[in-house]
Design a protein around this motif. Structure first.
Motif, mmCIF file in Angstrom:
data_model
loop_
_atom_site.group_PDB
_atom_site.id
_atom_site.type_symbol
_atom_site.label_atom_id
_atom_site.label_comp_id
_atom_site.label_asym_id
_atom_site.label_seq_id
_atom_site.Cartn_x
_atom_site.Cartn_y
_atom_site.Cartn_z
ATOM 1 N N CYS A 156 16.098 0.041 8.589
ATOM 2 C CA CYS A 156 16.083 -1.073 9.547
ATOM 3 C C CYS A 156 16.543 -0.666 10.937
ATOM 4 O O CYS A 156 16.612 -1.527 11.834
ATOM 5 C CB CYS A 156 16.976 -2.209 9.046
ATOM 6 N N HIS A 157 16.846 0.624 11.151
ATOM 7 C CA HIS A 157 17.401 1.003 12.457
ATOM 8 C C HIS A 157 16.382 0.851 13.583
ATOM 9 O O HIS A 157 16.756 0.734 14.757
ATOM 10 C CB HIS A 157 17.944 2.443 12.409
ATOM 11 N N GLU A 158 15.102 0.842 13.239
ATOM 12 C CA GLU A 158 14.084 0.674 14.273
ATOM 13 C C GLU A 158 14.032 -0.749 14.821
ATOM 14 O O GLU A 158 13.402 -0.997 15.851
ATOM 15 C CB GLU A 158 12.711 1.058 13.716
ATOM 16 N N ASP A 159 14.687 -1.676 14.132
ATOM 17 C CA ASP A 159 14.722 -3.056 14.619
ATOM 18 C C ASP A 159 15.814 -3.292 15.643
ATOM 19 O O ASP A 159 15.952 -4.405 16.161
ATOM 20 C CB ASP A 159 14.934 -4.022 13.441
ATOM 21 N N LEU A 160 16.606 -2.262 15.940
ATOM 22 C CA LEU A 160 17.726 -2.398 16.867
ATOM 23 C C LEU A 160 17.250 -2.191 18.300
ATOM 24 O O LEU A 160 16.514 -1.235 18.603
ATOM 25 C CB LEU A 160 18.807 -1.383 16.519
ATOM 26 N N LEU A 161 17.662 -3.075 19.195
ATOM 27 C CA LEU A 161 17.233 -3.036 20.590
ATOM 28 C C LEU A 161 18.439 -3.125 21.516
ATOM 29 O O LEU A 161 19.457 -3.725 21.183
ATOM 30 C CB LEU A 161 16.282 -4.201 20.903
ATOM 31 N N CYS A 162 18.291 -2.535 22.706
ATOM 32 C CA CYS A 162 19.319 -2.633 23.735
ATOM 33 C C CYS A 162 19.041 -3.827 24.637
ATOM 34 O O CYS A 162 17.885 -4.177 24.892
ATOM 35 C CB CYS A 162 19.346 -1.371 24.600
ATOM 36 N N CYS A 163 20.102 -4.426 25.129
ATOM 37 C CA CYS A 163 19.946 -5.474 26.139
ATOM 38 C C CYS A 163 21.192 -5.484 27.015
ATOM 39 O O CYS A 163 22.276 -5.099 26.577
ATOM 40 C CB CYS A 163 19.715 -6.835 25.500
ATOM 41 N N VAL A 164 21.013 -5.904 28.248
ATOM 42 C CA VAL A 164 22.111 -5.950 29.221
ATOM 43 C C VAL A 164 22.208 -7.374 29.747
ATOM 44 O O VAL A 164 21.245 -7.896 30.330
ATOM 45 C CB VAL A 164 21.879 -4.959 30.382
ATOM 46 N N ARG B 134 27.119 7.000 29.022
ATOM 47 C CA ARG B 134 28.244 6.579 29.864
ATOM 48 C C ARG B 134 27.844 6.467 31.325
ATOM 49 O O ARG B 134 28.199 5.501 32.015
ATOM 50 C CB ARG B 134 29.397 7.574 29.704
ATOM 51 N N GLU B 135 27.100 7.431 31.800
ATOM 52 C CA GLU B 135 26.704 7.419 33.215
ATOM 53 C C GLU B 135 25.842 6.204 33.546
ATOM 54 O O GLU B 135 26.023 5.566 34.589
ATOM 55 C CB GLU B 135 25.941 8.713 33.540
ATOM 56 N N GLU B 136 24.922 5.858 32.641
ATOM 57 C CA GLU B 136 24.050 4.703 32.884
ATOM 58 C C GLU B 136 24.833 3.394 32.776
ATOM 59 O O GLU B 136 24.600 2.456 33.549
ATOM 60 C CB GLU B 136 22.897 4.708 31.879
ATOM 61 N N SER C 295 32.708 -6.834 40.911
ATOM 62 C CA SER C 295 31.886 -5.734 40.405
ATOM 63 C C SER C 295 32.058 -5.628 38.898
ATOM 64 O O SER C 295 33.162 -5.399 38.403
ATOM 65 C CB SER C 295 32.294 -4.416 41.074
ATOM 66 N N ILE C 296 30.966 -5.851 38.178
ATOM 67 C CA ILE C 296 30.959 -5.628 36.733
ATOM 68 C C ILE C 296 29.913 -4.567 36.441
ATOM 69 O O ILE C 296 28.913 -4.428 37.169
ATOM 70 C CB ILE C 296 30.654 -6.914 35.952
ATOM 71 N N THR C 297 30.139 -3.823 35.390
ATOM 72 C CA THR C 297 29.239 -2.738 35.024
ATOM 73 C C THR C 297 28.611 -3.012 33.669
ATOM 74 O O THR C 297 28.935 -4.008 32.999
ATOM 75 C CB THR C 297 29.999 -1.402 34.981
ATOM 76 N N GLY C 298 27.742 -2.121 33.262
ATOM 77 C CA GLY C 298 27.096 -2.259 31.961
ATOM 78 C C GLY C 298 28.072 -2.177 30.807
ATOM 79 O O GLY C 298 27.786 -2.665 29.711
ATOM 80 N N LEU C 299 29.244 -1.578 31.045
ATOM 81 C CA LEU C 299 30.237 -1.490 29.987
ATOM 82 C C LEU C 299 30.764 -2.868 29.601
ATOM 83 O O LEU C 299 31.195 -3.077 28.471
ATOM 84 C CB LEU C 299 31.399 -0.598 30.445
ATOM 85 N N GLU C 300 30.761 -3.824 30.545
ATOM 86 C CA GLU C 300 31.191 -5.194 30.252
ATOM 87 C C GLU C 300 30.050 -6.077 29.771
ATOM 88 O O GLU C 300 30.295 -7.121 29.148
ATOM 89 C CB GLU C 300 31.815 -5.841 31.493
ATOM 90 N N PRO D 296 24.801 -4.125 36.376
ATOM 91 C CA PRO D 296 23.764 -4.595 35.435
ATOM 92 C C PRO D 296 22.351 -4.589 36.012
ATOM 93 O O PRO D 296 21.402 -4.261 35.298
ATOM 94 C CB PRO D 296 24.219 -6.023 35.101
ATOM 95 N N ASP D 297 22.213 -4.920 37.283
ATOM 96 C CA ASP D 297 20.870 -4.964 37.880
ATOM 97 C C ASP D 297 20.274 -3.579 38.083
ATOM 98 O O ASP D 297 19.061 -3.446 38.252
ATOM 99 C CB ASP D 297 20.922 -5.698 39.224
ATOM 100 N N GLU D 298 21.129 -2.559 38.099
ATOM 101 C CA GLU D 298 20.651 -1.198 38.363
ATOM 102 C C GLU D 298 20.412 -0.401 37.085
ATOM 103 O O GLU D 298 19.911 0.717 37.136
ATOM 104 C CB GLU D 298 21.677 -0.468 39.238
ATOM 105 N N ILE D 299 20.771 -0.968 35.955
ATOM 106 C CA ILE D 299 20.656 -0.237 34.686
ATOM 107 C C ILE D 299 19.219 -0.241 34.198
ATOM 108 O O ILE D 299 18.522 -1.264 34.258
ATOM 109 C CB ILE D 299 21.581 -0.869 33.628
ATOM 110 N N SER D 300 18.775 0.888 33.696
ATOM 111 C CA SER D 300 17.452 1.005 33.086
ATOM 112 C C SER D 300 17.583 0.751 31.581
ATOM 113 O O SER D 300 18.136 1.584 30.852
ATOM 114 C CB SER D 300 16.862 2.390 33.346
ATOM 115 N N VAL D 301 17.104 -0.398 31.153
ATOM 116 C CA VAL D 301 17.189 -0.739 29.731
ATOM 117 C C VAL D 301 16.344 0.230 28.910
ATOM 118 O O VAL D 301 16.710 0.578 27.772
ATOM 119 C CB VAL D 301 16.734 -2.195 29.505
#
Length: 717
Positions: free
Chosen positions: A422-430, A389-391, A462-467, A396-401
């Motif tokens: 297959c869970h290792e194939d899951l990746l984060c993206c912003v 939640r904190e991240e 202002s948009i955040t990583g939550l959006e 978006p530009d300040e988030i550490s993927v």
């Protein structure tokens, strides 16, 4: 040699056979060009043609013998003493024959009757020489070879007629009698080669020309049979190319004659990288020129080779039965092309489908994607949203993927998702844009024309990583044919919408817990009661929306897709059903209705603003003396235990602050009520054209009715 033997060479009789061997050595020996002649493109001119005596000086009987001798030479493209061959300047396909003016008129008439046959021979012979060159292609080579065999038969007939002439057994009438039956065939072939030369036909064009001419000669059985035999001979090489394509998935086409084109610049890797990848549609494509006898099966032929090519690139060995593999090239005599092609298609289609489903576990991959991108298993998401939640609150530009990825891996290993291989194939993206803006950039989606103005699509300040947070999934070949970058993008759009709805639900649930904590201590009062009612209605709205998305859209459509995939006969059907599922989900999740989606996003924003404001205002107004009283570190029962122990000064101050809180609650209630009521007419009017909106309207308008009760309660208070 008697007349009966000569007659047997005529094309109208069974003796005129293209497939029999010829004894032509004597002919070449007798028609050998003497040192006193000069040759011009297959037509020679005797240097003694300008004899002192005109043919008219001779008796009619002698003239007949001379004319027969000249005609026998002219029949094979060689000038005689009194018959000359001239090409019209500027016209390559126009030849004139000139006879001595003093020739007997009856003989001139007989000669002119034979000139079309002589002309046909010259054109066919020239075509054979030019089309035997390397650059003209395999079909032209095969066609020229068939014509050459025909010309050898023709030359053998002329040689035997000359032999009869040397024996004194051939008259001018007999020459016409023996040559007349084959004039139609030679003229028909001459017409074909003229058109082929004029249009520079190669490959499919040559085959289509032969086919069309054969149909045009339907009334002449002999000529039609000859043209069909020519077409069969010319198509042999073409069928060889076709055979390798439908049995191996390889285009062996050195001259570019095949009707399937290969674009080698399109690579299969683009399927996982490019949203607009055209690999599957354009790597192999049909050309404009297709042989007429293959036109109805062209699409099947294209798909068959594509399937085989996929298996070949997977390293899968393709085992074609030998008996089956040899059928196509031998199908010319009985025209069983479609049977061979259909058999090859069934084999390739079934083999590739089994490969994708069994070896590469397509259904397992799709189920895994459903777990994560469609939130079928929400336990990992709850864990992830708590730890990340904190991240995610950052821009978006300040988030550490990388940090998000490590938190996601931890959430996956700590929940039931860890058992999924297959869970290792899951990746984060912003992402860098909001959901509405992202949808507007995808031009291929059938987005409703009632789109909002461009000003409405401007990014919030202002948009955040939550959006903008999303998940990605690693997909490898050949599963990328089905789960392409375009398909994954559609999954991500649905995920972002669901994820943000889950976030709104969590925030409202937090605000509801604050209200419940105050209610347990009998501290609700007017402000808390009004706010509690509004919070309940907001929660009902977001829960109704989530229920509709999950149980009215995603789950039913998913089960329909699964049942269709079980009965799919080819990989193209699998792609079609999967794409249809995604497009239907996007549409029914209101993601393709910008006006409606904008309203929903506005309602969610009001809910988030309310939840944040209420947790801040209520707690600050109820605890103005000790900030630690409502610390998150204290137990839930300890949070509010000192709220009643207040001095009169604190109570007066609390009353003033309650007025401020109430004003804020009423402001949020007014905005929420307005947006909710404005959503009703849009859903009602849209449900006529889009029946799925009826289900959404039932849920949303149900919330609206409860909200009206809430408003009447508010007036009572």
């Amino acid at each position: 040699m008697d007349s009966a033997a000569a007659i047997s060479l005529c094309p109208s009789t069974p003796g005129w056979n293209l497939d029999r061997p010829f004894l032509t050595g004597q002919f070449y020996q007798e028609t050998k060009i003497t040192p006193g002649t000069t040759e011009y493109k297959g037509v020679s001119a005797d240097s003694s043609s300008g004899a002192d005596k005109a043919i008219g000086c001779y008796h009619a009987t002698i003239q007949e013998l001379i004319v027969i001798d000249d005609l026998l030479s002219t029949l094979i493209g060689i000038e005689g003493r009194y018959i000359s061959i001239k090409k019209v300047r500027g016209k390559e396909d126009d030849i004139t024959f000139q006879v001595d003016a003093s020739m007997d008129l009856a003989l001139q008439e007989f000669a002119k009757r034979l000139f079309p046959l002589c002309e046909s021979y010259i054109f066919i012979n020239q075509f054979v020489e030019t089309r035997s060159q390397f650059k003209t292609g395999l079909v032209n080579h095969a066609f020229a070879a068939a014509l050459r065999a025909l010309l050898l038969d023709y030359q053998a007939m002329v040689a035997q007629l000359e032999h009869q002439f040397r024996l004194g057994k051939l008259s001018i009438q007999g020459l016409w009698f023996y040559c007349q039956p084959m004039m139609g065939s030679m003229q028909a072939l001459s017409m074909v080669v003229k058109k082929a030369a004029a249009n520079n036909c190669v490959g499919s064009a040559v085959l289509n020309l032969l086919q069309s001419q054969a149909k045009a000669m339907a009334g002449d059985h002999v000529v039609r049979s000859l043209l069909e035999k020519m077409s069969q001979s010319a198509s042999t090489a073409y069928l060889g190319i076709l055979e390798r394509w439908v049995y191996e998935g390889v285009i062996d086409d050195p001259y570019g004659e095949f009707f399937i084109a290969e674009n080698k610049s399109l690579q299969k890797e683009s399927l996982t990288q490019d949203y607009d990848a055209k690999y599957w549609q354009q790597r192999y494509s049909l050309k404009d020129e297709i042989p007429s006898f293959l036109a109805n099966a062209a699409e099947t032929i294209l798909i068959t080779g594509k399937y085989l090519n996929v298996m070949r690139e997977c390293g899968h060995s393709i085992q074609i039965p030998v008996a089956e593999k040899s059928k196509l090239t031998s199908a010319g005599s009985n025209h069983h092309y479609l049977e061979c092609i259909k058999s090859a298609y069934d084999f390739a289609s079934g083999e590739l489908l089994n490969l994708v489903k069994n070896k590469y576990d397509l259904m397992g991959k799709l189920q895994s994607i459903k777990h994560y991108l469609l939130l079928d298993q929400g336990d990992f998401l709850v864990h992830f949203m708590d730890t990340a939640r904190e991240e995610l609150m950052k821009k978006p530009d300040e988030i550490s993927v990388e940090k998000l990825q490590s938190l996601l891996d931890l959430a996956l290993r700590s929940t039931a998702a860890g058992a999924d291989p297959c869970h290792e194939d899951l990746l984060c993206c912003v992402e860098r844009t909001t959901l509405l803006k992202r949808l507007s950039t995808l031009k291929d989606l059938e987005i409703s024309r009632s789109a909002p103005d461009s000003n409405d699509l401007e990014e919030p300040l202002s948009i955040t990583g939550l959006e903008t947070f999303s998940l990605n999934y690693k997909v490898r070949w050949p599963l990328s044919l089905v789960i392409s970058r375009k398909a994954l993008t559609k999954y991500q759009l649905i995920f972002r919408f669901l994820f943000h709805c889950k976030h709104v639900d969590r925030q409202l649930s937090g605000a509801w817990q604050v209200h419940q904590g105050l209610r347990k201590l009998d501290m609700q009062g007017t402000t808390v009661s009004v706010s509690s009612l509004l919070c309940r209605n907001m929660l009902k709205f977001i829960n109704s929306l989530l229920h509709y998305l999950t149980f009215e859209v995603l789950e039913p459509n998913w089960h329909v897709m699964l049942s269709r995939l079980q009965t799919a006969k080819s990989i193209d059907e699998v792609i079609q059903y999967h794409d249809f599922f995604l497009d239907k989900c996007l549409r029914e999740c209101v993601l393709l209705s910008p006006a409606l989606l904008k309203k929903v996003e506005r309602l969610k924003l009001i809910c988030l603003q309310y939840a944040a404001a209420m947790q801040r205002l209520i707690t600050s107004s109820l605890d103005t003396t000790d900030n630690d009283t409502l610390s998150n570190d204290s137990p839930s029962t300890e949070k509010y235990k000192n709220l009643k122990l207040r001095t009169p000064y604190q109570m007066r101050r609390l009353a003033r602050e309650n007025v401020t809180v109430l004003e804020s609650v009423l402001k949020f209630e007014k905005e929420f009520s307005f947006e909710l009521h404005s959503l009703g007419p849009i859903l009602s009017s849209g449900s006529r054209a889009e029946p799925y909106l009826t289900h959404l309207a039932q849920w949303i308008l149900g919330v609206g009715k409860d909200h009206q009760k809430y408003q009447s309660t508010l007036l009572t208070v």
